[in-house]
Design an enzyme around this catalytic site. Structure first.
Site, mmCIF file in Angstrom:
data_model
loop_
_atom_site.group_PDB
_atom_site.id
_atom_site.type_symbol
_atom_site.label_atom_id
_atom_site.label_comp_id
_atom_site.label_asym_id
_atom_site.label_seq_id
_atom_site.Cartn_x
_atom_site.Cartn_y
_atom_site.Cartn_z
ATOM 1 N N SER A 72 -51.827 -90.343 -74.304
ATOM 2 C CA SER A 72 -52.084 -89.207 -75.191
ATOM 3 C C SER A 72 -52.512 -88.045 -74.308
ATOM 4 C CB SER A 72 -53.201 -89.574 -76.164
ATOM 5 O OG SER A 72 -53.734 -88.411 -76.762
ATOM 6 N N TYR A 74 -61.493 -92.449 -78.708
ATOM 7 C CA TYR A 74 -60.024 -92.424 -78.569
ATOM 8 C C TYR A 74 -59.640 -91.820 -77.213
ATOM 9 C CZ TYR A 74 -55.116 -91.301 -79.513
ATOM 10 O OH TYR A 74 -53.741 -91.195 -79.432
HETATM 11 N N1 LIG Z 1 -48.584 -89.739 -83.490
HETATM 12 C C1 LIG Z 1 -48.983 -88.946 -82.510
HETATM 13 O O1 LIG Z 1 -48.987 -87.705 -82.658
HETATM 14 C C2 LIG Z 1 -49.431 -89.534 -81.202
HETATM 15 C C3 LIG Z 1 -49.718 -88.646 -80.142
HETATM 16 C C4 LIG Z 1 -50.121 -89.180 -78.917
HETATM 17 C C5 LIG Z 1 -50.232 -90.556 -78.764
HETATM 18 N N2 LIG Z 1 -49.952 -91.390 -79.827
HETATM 19 C C6 LIG Z 1 -50.059 -92.833 -79.595
HETATM 20 O O2 LIG Z 1 -48.863 -93.458 -80.028
HETATM 21 C C7 LIG Z 1 -49.151 -94.803 -80.447
HETATM 22 C C8 LIG Z 1 -48.587 -95.039 -81.827
HETATM 23 O O3 LIG Z 1 -49.240 -94.142 -82.713
HETATM 24 P P1 LIG Z 1 -48.688 -93.811 -84.172
HETATM 25 O O4 LIG Z 1 -48.837 -92.358 -84.346
HETATM 26 O O5 LIG Z 1 -47.370 -94.473 -84.396
HETATM 27 O O6 LIG Z 1 -49.825 -94.507 -85.042
HETATM 28 P P2 LIG Z 1 -49.779 -95.241 -86.468
HETATM 29 O O7 LIG Z 1 -48.678 -94.684 -87.295
HETATM 30 O O8 LIG Z 1 -51.174 -95.168 -86.970
HETATM 31 O O9 LIG Z 1 -49.405 -96.740 -86.082
HETATM 32 C C9 LIG Z 1 -50.310 -97.515 -85.341
HETATM 33 C C10 LIG Z 1 -49.848 -98.950 -85.316
HETATM 34 O O10 LIG Z 1 -50.867 -99.736 -84.664
HETATM 35 C C11 LIG Z 1 -51.178 -100.840 -85.476
HETATM 36 N N3 LIG Z 1 -52.565 -101.262 -85.326
HETATM 37 C C12 LIG Z 1 -53.681 -100.511 -85.494
HETATM 38 N N4 LIG Z 1 -54.770 -101.270 -85.352
HETATM 39 C C13 LIG Z 1 -54.348 -102.529 -85.094
HETATM 40 C C14 LIG Z 1 -55.019 -103.756 -84.890
HETATM 41 N N5 LIG Z 1 -56.349 -103.877 -84.957
HETATM 42 N N6 LIG Z 1 -54.274 -104.872 -84.637
HETATM 43 C C15 LIG Z 1 -52.921 -104.784 -84.618
HETATM 44 N N7 LIG Z 1 -52.236 -103.647 -84.827
HETATM 45 C C16 LIG Z 1 -52.947 -102.530 -85.071
HETATM 46 C C17 LIG Z 1 -50.942 -100.330 -86.890
HETATM 47 O O11 LIG Z 1 -50.811 -101.424 -87.773
HETATM 48 P P3 LIG Z 1 -51.001 -101.185 -89.387
HETATM 49 O O12 LIG Z 1 -49.857 -100.316 -89.787
HETATM 50 O O13 LIG Z 1 -50.903 -102.550 -89.913
HETATM 51 O O14 LIG Z 1 -52.319 -100.534 -89.557
HETATM 52 C C18 LIG Z 1 -49.663 -99.535 -86.703
HETATM 53 O O15 LIG Z 1 -48.546 -100.384 -86.707
HETATM 54 C C19 LIG Z 1 -50.667 -94.944 -80.356
HETATM 55 O O16 LIG Z 1 -51.015 -95.559 -79.136
HETATM 56 C C20 LIG Z 1 -51.159 -93.511 -80.372
HETATM 57 O O17 LIG Z 1 -52.418 -93.391 -79.744
HETATM 58 C C21 LIG Z 1 -49.556 -90.913 -81.014
#
Ligand SMILES: NC(=O)c1ccc[n+]([C@@H]2O[C@H](COP(=O)([O-])OP(=O)(O)OC[C@H]3O[C@@H](n4cnc5c(N)ncnc54)[C@H](OP(=O)(O)O)[C@@H]3O)[C@@H](O)[C@H]2O)c1
Length: 250
Positions: free
Chosen positions: A156, A169
């Site tokens: 990130s 985070y």
């Molecule tokens: N979206 C952005 O703008 C952005 C920017 C920079 C970095 N990122 C990074 O990209 C990655 C994906 O993010 P995203 O935006 O796709 O997030 P998201 O839509 O919130 O998805 C997160 C995923 O992680 C799973 N998860 C969370 N807690 C968990 C746990 N305790 N055990 C097992 N699985 C768990 C969730 O499962 P559930 O659905 O079952 O809760 C979901 O499948 C992350 O590492 C995030 O930090 C995202």
């Protein structure tokens, strides 16, 4: 770093590969799992909500992609033995792992450190940092068995410099980037596994909406736009690339 100019993944560039994706039920992880399957990989879907993983599994099957598998696990409560058991199960099933996408994470609180709840701090660290540490450690022998393993850790922008109110985070992402650099150095010319950080940047997911509730989701790209980079790092096109930090958005 960024994706090489004019990069185009070839069809079936992941054929025969076994790729494990954490947080495969939603957001970027879901898109990556579907994409990897479309390019020929056997994808192992890890996550905490089985119903979401089943939907992804069903879609992979409906699209006629290679077999997927579901491995429900909650990273919040998992201990080292759970990851070692996972390694045994995957070894029995596949004998190797070619790719590991460390993607699952939570945002925690958006608040000054003075107000940050210790329980939430520990929860974020457990899911975003300790779990990847234990999983990579447990699965490294299986990745080495591939002869050509690739690990992507999801970063990130807040990994690169502290940012007020982003609390655990930001700290967890900075540490995960550091862990990635350590592993790249330790593995170099020791085991045939490369590892790189990938920062997707602002992406249209539930996490993004949570972090920026006032933002119009249409103003940020959907996960599908980043998939060429996710394919590049997981395919043999990135052979020899390790210890690097990639930005999906320019
Ligand atoms: N979206 C952005 O703008 C952005 C920017 C920079 C970095 N990122 C990074 O990209 C990655 C994906 O993010 P995203 O935006 O796709 O997030 P998201 O839509 O919130 O998805 C997160 C995923 O992680 C799973 N998860 C969370 N807690 C968990 C746990 N305790 N055990 C097992 N699985 C768990 C969730 O499962 P559930 O659905 O079952 O809760 C979901 O499948 C992350 O590492 C995030 O930090 C995202």
């Amino acid at each position: 770093m960024k994706l090489p100019d004019n990069y185009t993944p070839t069809a079936n560039c992941l054929a025969g590969k076994v790729i494990v994706v954490t947080g495969a039920g939603a957001g970027i992880g879901r898109e990556a799992a579907l994409t990897y399957a479309r390019y020929g990989a056997n994808v192992v879907l890890l996550g905490r909500t089985t119903a979401k993983l089943e939907q992804v599994y069903d879609q992979i099957e409906a699209e006629g992609s290679p077999n997927a598998a579901i491995y429900p696990i909650n990273f919040e409560g998992a201990v080292e033995k759970d990851y070692l058991d996972m390694a045994v199960r995957l070894e029995e099933e596949y004998g190797k792992i070619d790719g590991l996408l460390i993607n699952a994470a939570i945002l925690g609180q958006h608040t000054p450190i003075n107000n940050y709840a210790v329980d939430t701090w520990n929860q974020v660290m457990q899911i975003n940092l300790n779990s990847p540490f234990m999983m990579i450690k447990a699965l490294a022998p299986l990745l080495a068995a591939s002869g050509n393993g690739s690990v992507i850790t999801t970063s990130s922008s807040v990994a690169n410099a502290g940012r007020a109110f982003w609390g655990a985070y930001a700290v967890s992402k900075a540490a995960l980037k550091n862990l990635t650099e350590i592993l790249a150095q330790e593995w170099d010319e020791v085991i045939p596994v490369r590892i790189n950080s990938l920062n997707p940047g602002g992406t249209r997911t539930t996490m993004r909406a949570q972090a920026y509730p006032a933002e119009n989701p249409a103003d940020v790209p959907p996960p599908s736009e980043h998939m060429p980079l996710y394919l590049y790092l997981m395919s043999d096109d990135s052979l020899g690339v390790s210890g690097q930090y990639f930005n999906a958005r320019q």
